[in-house]
Design a protein around this motif. Structure first.
Motif, PDB file in Angstrom:
ATOM      1  N   PHE A 192      44.699  41.447  32.109  1.00 20.69           N
ATOM      2  CA  PHE A 192      43.790  42.481  31.609  1.00 20.69           C
ATOM      3  C   PHE A 192      43.707  43.630  32.603  1.00 20.69           C
ATOM      4  CE2 PHE A 192      39.292  44.011  31.497  1.00 20.69           C
ATOM      5  CZ  PHE A 192      39.398  44.731  30.319  1.00 20.69           C
ATOM      6  N   GLN A 193      43.578  43.302  33.895  1.00 16.48           N
ATOM      7  CA  GLN A 193      43.566  44.294  34.958  1.00 16.48           C
ATOM      8  C   GLN A 193      44.736  43.987  35.898  1.00 16.48           C
ATOM      9  OE1 GLN A 193      41.556  46.846  35.091  1.00 16.48           O
ATOM     10  NE2 GLN A 193      39.912  46.323  33.678  1.00 16.48           N
ATOM     11  N   GLU A 194      44.943  44.869  36.879  1.00 17.67           N
ATOM     12  CA  GLU A 194      46.154  44.765  37.700  1.00 17.67           C
ATOM     13  C   GLU A 194      46.192  43.522  38.577  1.00 17.67           C
ATOM     14  OE1 GLU A 194      48.663  47.346  41.032  1.00 17.67           O
ATOM     15  OE2 GLU A 194      46.875  48.198  40.093  1.00 17.67           O
ATOM     16  N   LYS A 195      45.067  43.177  39.242  1.00 13.38           N
ATOM     17  CA  LYS A 195      45.088  42.071  40.194  1.00 13.38           C
ATOM     18  C   LYS A 195      44.052  41.010  39.818  1.00 13.38           C
ATOM     19  CE  LYS A 195      46.621  44.867  44.127  1.00 13.38           C
ATOM     20  NZ  LYS A 195      46.305  45.326  45.508  1.00 13.38           N
ATOM     21  N   TYR A 196      44.345  39.780  40.213  1.00 12.58           N
ATOM     22  CA  TYR A 196      43.392  38.709  39.981  1.00 12.58           C
ATOM     23  C   TYR A 196      43.369  37.790  41.197  1.00 12.58           C
ATOM     24  CZ  TYR A 196      47.486  35.813  38.813  1.00 12.58           C
ATOM     25  OH  TYR A 196      48.668  35.129  38.847  1.00 12.58           O
ATOM     26  N   SER A 197      42.251  37.076  41.371  1.00 16.18           N
ATOM     27  CA  SER A 197      42.090  36.250  42.565  1.00 16.18           C
ATOM     28  C   SER A 197      41.998  34.769  42.257  1.00 16.18           C
ATOM     29  CB  SER A 197      40.832  36.685  43.329  1.00 16.18           C
ATOM     30  OG  SER A 197      39.683  36.545  42.513  1.00 16.18           O
ATOM     31  N   ASN A 198      41.861  34.400  40.989  1.00 20.23           N
ATOM     32  CA  ASN A 198      41.672  32.997  40.646  1.00 20.23           C
ATOM     33  C   ASN A 198      42.316  32.712  39.306  1.00 20.23           C
ATOM     34  OD1 ASN A 198      40.322  30.541  39.551  1.00 20.23           O
ATOM     35  ND2 ASN A 198      39.135  30.647  41.424  1.00 20.23           N
TER      36      ASN A 198
END
Length: 472
Positions: free
Chosen positions: A426-432
């Motif tokens: 959905f967005q450029e970066k993810y953390s989990n």
């Protein structure tokens, strides 16, 4: 009849608010010369003359349209369920008839055989028709998600710029629609994926489009680090519970619990635990299992668990694990916890493996590593990973919008292979990114947004009774 709109500036936050977009109407008599004349007056109370009421009207109209579409889809689902029952009964009868023919072939002639063949073709045609119809429903859901995402972005923008009380009523309408969609998708998912909990498949073959719930509970896009999801092994009476933990940095200092999806969306938590200062963790690949938080600590560097039922804290050190190797876009994620149908896992890299990922199976009562597997995949080249039915799936970046499940390692056979299963962010970066075996979904914390994905598997007939056909 003349229709007149009267706009009044909202001078005090204590003034009553009607629902924006559904104007309060009344008949007003014209007392000025030329005789009396009735007219309809519609009053809208706005915080200022420049408030973009048009945006709220568009959102409300969209909510009404979506609600109507969902009602139609729910009706279709009821029809699907009745058809599936009828088709299953036909298939069972045909199966019994064919078994009789095989046991007593002399009791049947060519005409009997031709009649059975015709019935089989009829059932096949009905199944194909149903499959096409259900695929059409999937397309509708994807379209609705696009509309709802646009709605919440508009509401977030208005809420930041204007009086939150103005937007609150419309936000509630959005939440109602979002919950309707969630329920509709849940029922749709049950038809698509009736084998939740089963490992009788050969792996993931498809990932849905991102299903975006909303921005985090802080309503702050700066909370880019964290996670959300469901307990992978919920304790009794908490099967519908959700959790969220988000930060502006890669620390783990607290966690919030919500009784169900509705309260998650409403940001109405029933518990908020702040971690003791000596229990604070690092990294973002933490999970909740059996009402216990599993996460990484840096002092000493190792694994930690905090049971929220007993409030008991434990930690373990893995001597060979290295602090040098993390995921592509996520610093300090040296340990990555995962849970699946077979239990609890953790992955990490060591100096001995030169950064290649190691899979560790955790013994939950002792909190020790009971078995390890070394893979050939280099952790810094991976954006995230998760476990499904004892199989590690590694993910990498394809482009600015796309991730790809590109690697799998089966701990049962010790076989590894490269695959290609793309999916959208959905967005450029993810953390989990974590898999939950209770609903066979992927949960992603994507630049502060709650995002999840449905998974499709290549089901087999081994060790389980499968439905008469597979819907894809």
């Amino acid at each position: 009849m003349i229709i007149t709109l009267y706009f009044f500036a909202l001078m005090s936050s204590t003034m009553a608010w009607g629902r924006v977009g559904l104007w309060s109407e009344g008949r007003v008599r014209n007392e000025t010369g030329g005789g009396s004349k009735d007219r309809c007056a519609c009053d809208a109370f706005l915080p200022s003359s420049t408030f973009p009421i048009g945006d709220l009207v568009v959102v409300e109209q969209a909510a009404g349209e979506i609600s109507h579409k969902l009602e139609l889809e729910m009706g279709k689902l009821e029809d699907y369920e009745s058809k599936l029952t009828a088709y299953a009964e036909k298939i069972i009868k045909l199966t019994v008839e064919i078994e009789r023919m095989e046991k007593n072939p002399d009791d049947y002639n060519d005409a009997d055989m031709d009649e059975v063949k015709v019935e089989i073709k009829q059932v096949e045609a009905l199944i194909k028709e149903l499959q096409l119809s259900m695929r059409g429903s999937s397309t509708v859901f994807e379209s609705l998600h696009v509309q709802i995402t646009a709605m919440v972005e508009t509401l977030n923008r208005l809420e930041k710029t204007y009086d939150k009380n103005v937007v609150l009523v419309t936000r509630r309408e959005y939440i109602k629609v979002q919950l309707q969609l969630e329920e509709c998708e849940r029922r749709h998912q049950e038809l698509f994926n009736p084998n939740i909990g089963s490992c009788a498949h050969t792996g993931i073959i498809k990932v849905s489009k991102p299903i975006v719930s909303q921005l985090n509970a802080h309503l702050n896009s700066g909370y880019k680090f964290g996670g959300w999801g469901k307990d992978s092994k919920p304790v009794p009476d908490r099967e519908s519970m959700y959790w969220y933990s988000g930060y502006t940095s890669g620390s783990i200092v607290d966690i919030r619990f919500y009784t169900n999806y509705k309260n998650l969306i409403l940001r109405n938590h029933f518990q908020h635990h702040n971690l003791h200062s000596s229990w604070i963790g690092r990294g973002n690949n933490f999970i909740l299992r059996d009402n216990t938080l599993y996460y990484q600590i840096n002092s000493p560097f190792g694994l930690a668990k905090l049971n929220f039922t007993t409030m008991k804290y434990e930690s373990r050190v893995i001597p060979k694990a290295s602090t040098k190797f993390s995921y592509t876009n996520s610093p300090n994620q040296n340990f990555d916890f995962a849970a699946d149908e077979t239990g609890l896992w953790v992955t990490y890299a060591t100096d001995e493996t030169s950064g290649r990922m190691v899979i560790g199976k955790i013994n939950e009562p002792s909190f020790g590593i009971e078995e390890e597997w070394q893979t050939s995949v280099y952790k810094p080249g991976v954006s995230n990973a998760f476990m499904v039915c004892g199989v590690l799936y590694a993910v990498r970046i394809v482009d600015i919008e796309t991730e790809e499940i590109f690697y799998k390692y089966d701990t049962k056979t010790k076989e590894e292979s490269y695959i290609r299963v793309p999916f959208e962010r959905f967005q450029e970066k993810y953390s989990n990114l974590d898999y939950n075996p209770t609903d066979q979904k992927l949960y992603m914390y994507n630049d502060g947004y709650y995002v999840n994905y449905h998974l499709w598997f290549n089901h087999t007939t081994k060790d389980t009774v499968e439905p008469p056909f597979l819907l894809t």
